[in-house]
Design an enzyme around this catalytic site. Structure first.
Site, PDB file in Angstrom:
ATOM      1  CG  PHE A  63      -0.293  -0.187   2.542  1.00  0.00           C
ATOM      2  CD1 PHE A  63       0.370   0.839   3.196  1.00  0.00           C
ATOM      3  CD2 PHE A  63      -0.324  -1.435   3.150  1.00  0.00           C
ATOM      4  CE1 PHE A  63       1.003   0.646   4.420  1.00  0.00           C
ATOM      5  CE2 PHE A  63       0.314  -1.646   4.383  1.00  0.00           C
ATOM      6  CZ  PHE A  63       0.972  -0.599   5.014  1.00  0.00           C
ATOM      7  CE1 TYR A  98       8.120  -1.545  -5.527  1.00  0.00           C
ATOM      8  CE2 TYR A  98       6.511  -0.374  -6.865  1.00  0.00           C
ATOM      9  CZ  TYR A  98       6.809  -1.255  -5.826  1.00  0.00           C
ATOM     10  OH  TYR A  98       5.802  -1.845  -5.117  1.00  0.00           O
ATOM     11  N   PRO A 135       6.575  -6.430 -13.642  1.00  0.00           N
ATOM     12  CG  PRO A 135       4.576  -7.500 -13.127  1.00  0.00           C
ATOM     13  CD  PRO A 135       5.943  -7.220 -12.579  1.00  0.00           C
TER      14      PRO A 135
HETATM   15  C1  HXC Z   1      -0.214   2.557   7.176  1.00  0.00           C
HETATM   16  C2  HXC Z   1      -1.040   0.412   7.431  1.00  0.00           C
HETATM   17  C3  HXC Z   1      -1.917   0.589   6.332  1.00  0.00           C
HETATM   18  C4  HXC Z   1      -1.898   1.871   5.661  1.00  0.00           C
HETATM   19  C5  HXC Z   1      -2.208  -1.409   7.100  1.00  0.00           C
HETATM   20  N1  HXC Z   1      -1.268  -0.838   7.874  1.00  0.00           N
HETATM   21  N2  HXC Z   1      -2.620  -0.558   6.147  1.00  0.00           N
HETATM   22  N3  HXC Z   1      -0.197   1.371   7.846  1.00  0.00           N
HETATM   23  N4  HXC Z   1      -1.028   2.799   6.114  1.00  0.00           N
HETATM   24  N5  HXC Z   1      -2.669   2.122   4.597  1.00  0.00           N
HETATM   25  C6  HXC Z   1      -0.591  -1.431   9.022  1.00  0.00           C
HETATM   26  C7  HXC Z   1      -1.559  -1.893  10.105  1.00  0.00           C
HETATM   27  O1  HXC Z   1      -1.978  -0.809  10.954  1.00  0.00           O
HETATM   28  C8  HXC Z   1      -0.708  -2.917  10.848  1.00  0.00           C
HETATM   29  O2  HXC Z   1       0.248  -2.308  11.668  1.00  0.00           O
HETATM   30  C9  HXC Z   1       0.073  -3.567   9.718  1.00  0.00           C
HETATM   31  O3  HXC Z   1       0.076  -2.639   8.640  1.00  0.00           O
HETATM   32  C10 HXC Z   1      -0.571  -4.865   9.243  1.00  0.00           C
HETATM   33  O4  HXC Z   1      -1.895  -4.572   8.851  1.00  0.00           O
HETATM   34  P1  HXC Z   1      -3.047  -5.669   8.891  1.00  0.00           P
HETATM   35  O5  HXC Z   1      -4.272  -5.058   8.316  1.00  0.00           O
HETATM   36  O6  HXC Z   1      -3.135  -6.279  10.256  1.00  0.00           O
HETATM   37  O7  HXC Z   1      -2.389  -6.782   7.939  1.00  0.00           O
HETATM   38  P2  HXC Z   1      -3.047  -7.929   7.100  1.00  0.00           P
HETATM   39  O8  HXC Z   1      -4.480  -8.181   7.525  1.00  0.00           O
HETATM   40  O9  HXC Z   1      -2.105  -9.043   7.147  1.00  0.00           O
HETATM   41  O10 HXC Z   1      -3.155  -7.307   5.616  1.00  0.00           O
HETATM   42  C11 HXC Z   1      -1.981  -7.055   4.849  1.00  0.00           C
HETATM   43  C12 HXC Z   1      -2.100  -5.794   3.991  1.00  0.00           C
HETATM   44  C13 HXC Z   1      -3.407  -5.793   3.163  1.00  0.00           C
HETATM   45  C14 HXC Z   1      -0.843  -5.744   3.115  1.00  0.00           C
HETATM   46  C15 HXC Z   1      -2.111  -4.558   4.914  1.00  0.00           C
HETATM   47  O11 HXC Z   1      -3.472  -4.627   2.364  1.00  0.00           O
HETATM   48  C16 HXC Z   1      -3.514  -7.019   2.280  1.00  0.00           C
HETATM   49  O12 HXC Z   1      -4.039  -8.051   2.722  1.00  0.00           O
HETATM   50  N6  HXC Z   1      -3.019  -6.948   1.021  1.00  0.00           N
HETATM   51  C17 HXC Z   1      -2.970  -8.101   0.081  1.00  0.00           C
HETATM   52  C18 HXC Z   1      -3.213  -7.701  -1.344  1.00  0.00           C
HETATM   53  C19 HXC Z   1      -2.366  -6.579  -1.836  1.00  0.00           C
HETATM   54  O13 HXC Z   1      -1.775  -5.796  -1.099  1.00  0.00           O
HETATM   55  N7  HXC Z   1      -2.321  -6.470  -3.182  1.00  0.00           N
HETATM   56  C20 HXC Z   1      -1.595  -5.411  -3.865  1.00  0.00           C
HETATM   57  C21 HXC Z   1      -0.314  -5.888  -4.431  1.00  0.00           C
HETATM   58  S1  HXC Z   1       0.129  -4.708  -5.619  1.00  0.00           S
HETATM   59  P3  HXC Z   1       0.041  -2.130  13.285  1.00  0.00           P
HETATM   60  O14 HXC Z   1       1.303  -1.518  13.759  1.00  0.00           O
HETATM   61  O15 HXC Z   1      -1.167  -1.238  13.426  1.00  0.00           O
HETATM   62  O16 HXC Z   1      -0.204  -3.513  13.829  1.00  0.00           O
HETATM   63  C22 HXC Z   1       1.767  -4.655  -5.815  1.00  0.00           C
HETATM   64  C23 HXC Z   1       2.132  -3.978  -7.149  1.00  0.00           C
HETATM   65  C24 HXC Z   1       3.059  -2.873  -7.040  1.00  0.00           C
HETATM   66  O17 HXC Z   1       2.515  -5.145  -5.066  1.00  0.00           O
HETATM   67  C25 HXC Z   1       3.518  -2.271  -8.374  1.00  0.00           C
HETATM   68  C26 HXC Z   1       2.549  -1.444  -9.123  1.00  0.00           C
HETATM   69  C27 HXC Z   1       3.122  -0.789 -10.350  1.00  0.00           C
HETATM   70  P1  NAP Z   2      -3.962  -8.832  -5.946  1.00  0.00           P
HETATM   71  O1  NAP Z   2      -5.175  -9.251  -6.721  1.00  0.00           O
HETATM   72  O2  NAP Z   2      -4.164  -8.087  -4.672  1.00  0.00           O
HETATM   73  O3  NAP Z   2      -3.097 -10.126  -5.669  1.00  0.00           O
HETATM   74  C1  NAP Z   2      -2.425 -10.396  -4.478  1.00  0.00           C
HETATM   75  C2  NAP Z   2      -2.745 -11.824  -4.066  1.00  0.00           C
HETATM   76  O4  NAP Z   2      -1.889 -12.182  -2.998  1.00  0.00           O
HETATM   77  C3  NAP Z   2      -4.182 -12.006  -3.603  1.00  0.00           C
HETATM   78  O5  NAP Z   2      -4.786 -13.040  -4.323  1.00  0.00           O
HETATM   79  C4  NAP Z   2      -4.050 -12.390  -2.114  1.00  0.00           C
HETATM   80  O6  NAP Z   2      -5.016 -13.391  -1.776  1.00  0.00           O
HETATM   81  C5  NAP Z   2      -2.637 -12.951  -2.072  1.00  0.00           C
HETATM   82  N1  NAP Z   2      -2.029 -12.771  -0.752  1.00  0.00           N
HETATM   83  C6  NAP Z   2      -1.811 -11.591  -0.109  1.00  0.00           C
HETATM   84  N2  NAP Z   2      -1.279 -11.817   1.098  1.00  0.00           N
HETATM   85  C7  NAP Z   2      -1.144 -13.169   1.211  1.00  0.00           C
HETATM   86  C8  NAP Z   2      -0.654 -14.011   2.229  1.00  0.00           C
HETATM   87  N3  NAP Z   2      -0.186 -13.528   3.379  1.00  0.00           N
HETATM   88  N4  NAP Z   2      -0.650 -15.357   2.015  1.00  0.00           N
HETATM   89  C9  NAP Z   2      -1.123 -15.875   0.845  1.00  0.00           C
HETATM   90  N5  NAP Z   2      -1.599 -15.115  -0.153  1.00  0.00           N
HETATM   91  C10 NAP Z   2      -1.614 -13.778   0.031  1.00  0.00           C
HETATM   92  O7  NAP Z   2      -3.018  -7.917  -6.848  1.00  0.00           O
HETATM   93  P2  NAP Z   2      -2.342  -8.178  -8.292  1.00  0.00           P
HETATM   94  O8  NAP Z   2      -2.280  -6.867  -8.952  1.00  0.00           O
HETATM   95  O9  NAP Z   2      -2.981  -9.308  -8.978  1.00  0.00           O
HETATM   96  O10 NAP Z   2      -0.859  -8.557  -7.863  1.00  0.00           O
HETATM   97  C11 NAP Z   2      -0.293  -9.817  -8.197  1.00  0.00           C
HETATM   98  C12 NAP Z   2       1.218  -9.706  -8.206  1.00  0.00           C
HETATM   99  O11 NAP Z   2       1.628  -8.808  -9.222  1.00  0.00           O
HETATM  100  C13 NAP Z   2       1.820  -9.182  -6.901  1.00  0.00           C
HETATM  101  O12 NAP Z   2       3.040  -9.844  -6.657  1.00  0.00           O
HETATM  102  C14 NAP Z   2       2.096  -7.739  -7.224  1.00  0.00           C
HETATM  103  O13 NAP Z   2       3.140  -7.212  -6.446  1.00  0.00           O
HETATM  104  C15 NAP Z   2       2.518  -7.870  -8.679  1.00  0.00           C
HETATM  105  N6  NAP Z   2       2.441  -6.642  -9.465  1.00  0.00           N
HETATM  106  C16 NAP Z   2       1.239  -6.125  -9.813  1.00  0.00           C
HETATM  107  C17 NAP Z   2       1.198  -4.988 -10.598  1.00  0.00           C
HETATM  108  C18 NAP Z   2      -0.099  -4.377 -11.046  1.00  0.00           C
HETATM  109  O14 NAP Z   2      -0.062  -3.298 -11.636  1.00  0.00           O
HETATM  110  N7  NAP Z   2      -1.233  -5.028 -10.847  1.00  0.00           N
HETATM  111  C19 NAP Z   2       2.394  -4.364 -10.995  1.00  0.00           C
HETATM  112  C20 NAP Z   2       3.607  -4.903 -10.596  1.00  0.00           C
HETATM  113  C21 NAP Z   2       3.616  -6.058  -9.842  1.00  0.00           C
HETATM  114  P3  NAP Z   2      -5.684 -13.497  -0.310  1.00  0.00           P
HETATM  115  O15 NAP Z   2      -6.176 -12.144   0.056  1.00  0.00           O
HETATM  116  O16 NAP Z   2      -6.741 -14.553  -0.501  1.00  0.00           O
HETATM  117  O17 NAP Z   2      -4.599 -13.996   0.595  1.00  0.00           O
END
Ligand code: HXC
Ligand code: NAP
Length: 310
Positions: A124, A174, A215
């Protein structure tokens, strides 16, 4: 009137109309007919797209993530379309015991995977000074240690059973120069790339290949809701992408399928940038001049030609 490099011409850079690509599945039917593919984060977004393509090409697919209901829905959707078995495995990649138990189920139900895609991630945008230690740890645990947990578990089983495999990780562009506001992700994804290149060297002798795709932006709910909650970035970013559009899930799915297939059996230790040209465009000092119009170039040229002396 000259815009004085004020970039008022955003959107006018594309002098030819941008054709949307026609994207079909690239590899021949049956490419993976004897394969088991494990895809983390395979229930949503890019993981789902890769799972669908690999299943269409004949593999038995195992999807692994935390949310079993979503995994089961995706598994049913894919298998009803492709006719191939899709398994839903619930595990948090941060927990090595949960990963082990999910892989145990995979092995007993469909066999040891010979394709492993580490796609699960957490991310995030946030100013780094606003992050707690646990927030930072959460991202590194999911992205870097989660990938390591899966590789360690499957890798040891593969070595013991003398079976080769192809591993793929999904990173980001990045990793090259880092990025503010996604610092834990940048650090962790760079670690994943180091892991990829290191194990390509160390475990190549066991018949394992390790590659990564880095990507640029591809619209998914999971990524864009956390990186672009207002929708502004995904519009602005288009001006940095020479191909003039975001990537498409089926495009990365085709590349992933190729890299994990035997057609790529001489490719290992490679990080493939897949970003429509965004990275070199962003690095080039004068690439912003693509926004300058012909009329403005006339004025600029006249100014430059008028320079006298040094
Ligand atoms: C600051 C934050 C926050 C925010 C969470 N936290 N969101 N801090 N700003 N927006 C803090 C919480 O307060 C907590 O700290 C800690 O992070 C963990 O948060 P939880 O909600 O307890 O964690 P969890 O339930 O495990 O969820 C993990 C998550 C959530 C990463 C926060 O967003 C998630 O489940 N994401 C999975 C999918 C995802 O992120 N997909 C995107 C990938 S895109 P404290 O100290 O309060 O305990 C990607 C592409 C990049 O990677 C490239 C693009 C070009
Ligand atoms: P996404 O839909 O949010 O995918 C993330 C997946 O990770 C979800 O299916 C989530 O499933 C799983 N996940 C997260 N935390 C997990 C955990 N602790 N254990 C097991 N599974 C977990 O986002 P996306 O865009 O498809 O991203 C896929 C990949 O592409 C990621 O590695 C991301 O960094 C990469 N990427 C994406 C972009 C883009 O523009 N979309 C660009 C560069 C790289 P659950 O919530 O069910 O666990």
């Amino acid at each position: 009137m000259l815009s004085r490099f004020g970039f008022t011409n955003f959107g006018r850079r594309f002098v030819h109309s941008q054709l949307q690509p026609r994207v079909d599945i690239m590899l021949p039917p049956g490419t993976f007919s004897d394969r088991v593919a494990l895809i983390t984060g395979g229930g949503t977004g890019l993981g789902k797209a890769m799972a669908t393509t690999i299943s269409r090409l004949g593999a038995t697919v195992a999807l692994l993530s935390r949310k079993l209901d979503i995994l089961q829905k995706t598994a049913e959707e894919i298998s009803s379309e492709t006719g191939n078995k899709v398994l839903a495995l619930q595990a948090d990649v941060r927990n090595p015991d949960a990963v082990k138990s999910a892989i145990d189920t995979c092995v007993s139900d469909v066999g040891l995977p010979s394709i492993v895609i580490n796609n699960a991630a957490g991310n995030f945008i946030s100013p780094t000074q606003r992050l707690s230690a646990n927030a930072f740890k959460t991202i590194v645990d999911i992205v870097l240690l989660g990938t390591a947990n899966v590789i360690l578990d499957v890798g040891k089983r593969l070595i013991n059973s003398r079976q080769g495999a192809s591993f793929l990780a999904i990173t980001t562009t990045y990793t090259n120069f880092g990025s503010g506001f996604v610092v834990p992700s940048a650090a962790a994804k760079s670690g994943v790339e180091a892991l990829t290149m290191s194990l390509a060297s160390e475990w190549g002798r066991y018949g394992m290949r390790f590659n990564a795709i880095a990507p640029g932006p591809i619209q998914t709910k999971g990524a864009f809701s956390r990186l672009d909650p207002t929708g502004k970035w995904s519009k602005q970013v288009l001006h940095r992408i020479p191909t003039g559009r975001l990537g498409q899930p089926l495009e990365i799915a085709n590349l992933a399928a190729y890299l994990v297939s035997d057609y790529a059996s001489w490719i290992t230790g490679e990080i493939v940038t897949f970003d429509g040209g965004e990275l070199p465009f962003s690095a080039g000092e004068f690439n912003h001049l693509t926004e300058v119009t012909d009329q403005e170039w006339d004025e600029l040229e006249a100014m430059i030609r008028n320079v006298k002396g040094s």
